[in-house]
Each structure stands twice: as C-alpha cells, then as structure tokens.
Design a protein around this motif. Structure first.
Motif: not given
Length: 106
Positions: A92-95
C-alpha cells in the motif's frame, strides 16, 4: 623615575613587532599545524571507539562460521523453484488504506 632601556635590542623588537609576516603569518601557520595535530587526535578517538563497539560475540561468530551460505547455493535453490504461479503483490501507498490489501489472498 624608572629609566627605560632604548638600545638596539629594543629597536629590533619594535621592528619585529611591526613585521606583517610575524604579525599575521606566524599565528596562521601555528593554527594550521596545530590544527592538523588536534584533528589527528580527535579522529584517533573516533576509530578507537569504533573498535570497542564492533566486537562480535564469540558464540555468534562461531555460528556465522558454521553457516556457510554462498551465492551459488542460493542460486541452486532458486533455480529449482517454480515461478509459473507467481503473483506480484504491490504494497500500500502511504495515502491508501492497507486493510483491503492485507486481506487479499497471497
């Protein structure tokens, strides 16, 4: 009243005190040469501290010597693997919310 000595020696000292080389050059040379000796001492402290902190436990060292893992042995393990059903799963990406990605079957 005190009588001051004003002979040729005092005249020579006054002339030397007005000399630009002695006034500016000598302190500069002392700073450069003294600084190199000072830096040598400080860097020696750094290396001595590094040697003290990097000692390896003898039991761990024996375990590392016993476990002989080479690039060739790892290559042989990977060569026999089956990559036909390999699926690349992106993290997953941070956002993004990571819960749905974690729940996906792997």
């Amino acid at each position: 009243m005190a009588k001051y000595y004003t002979g040729p020696v005092m005249a020579r000292i006054r002339a030397l005190s007005k000399n630009k080389t002695l006034q500016y050059g000598l302190p500069m040379m002392l700073l450069i040469i003294g600084g190199s000796f000072g830096l040598r001492e400080f860097t020696q402290i750094r290396y001595d501290a590094h040697e003290r902190h990097c000692k390896v436990d003898p039991a761990l060292e024996e375990k590392l010597k016993k476990n002989k893992m080479t690039l060739e042995s790892e290559y042989e393990k990977m060569k026999n693997s089956n990559f036909e059903d390999w699926k690349n799963i992106r993290g997953p990406r941070p956002w993004e919310d990571s819960k749905p990605l974690q729940e996906q079957p792997r």
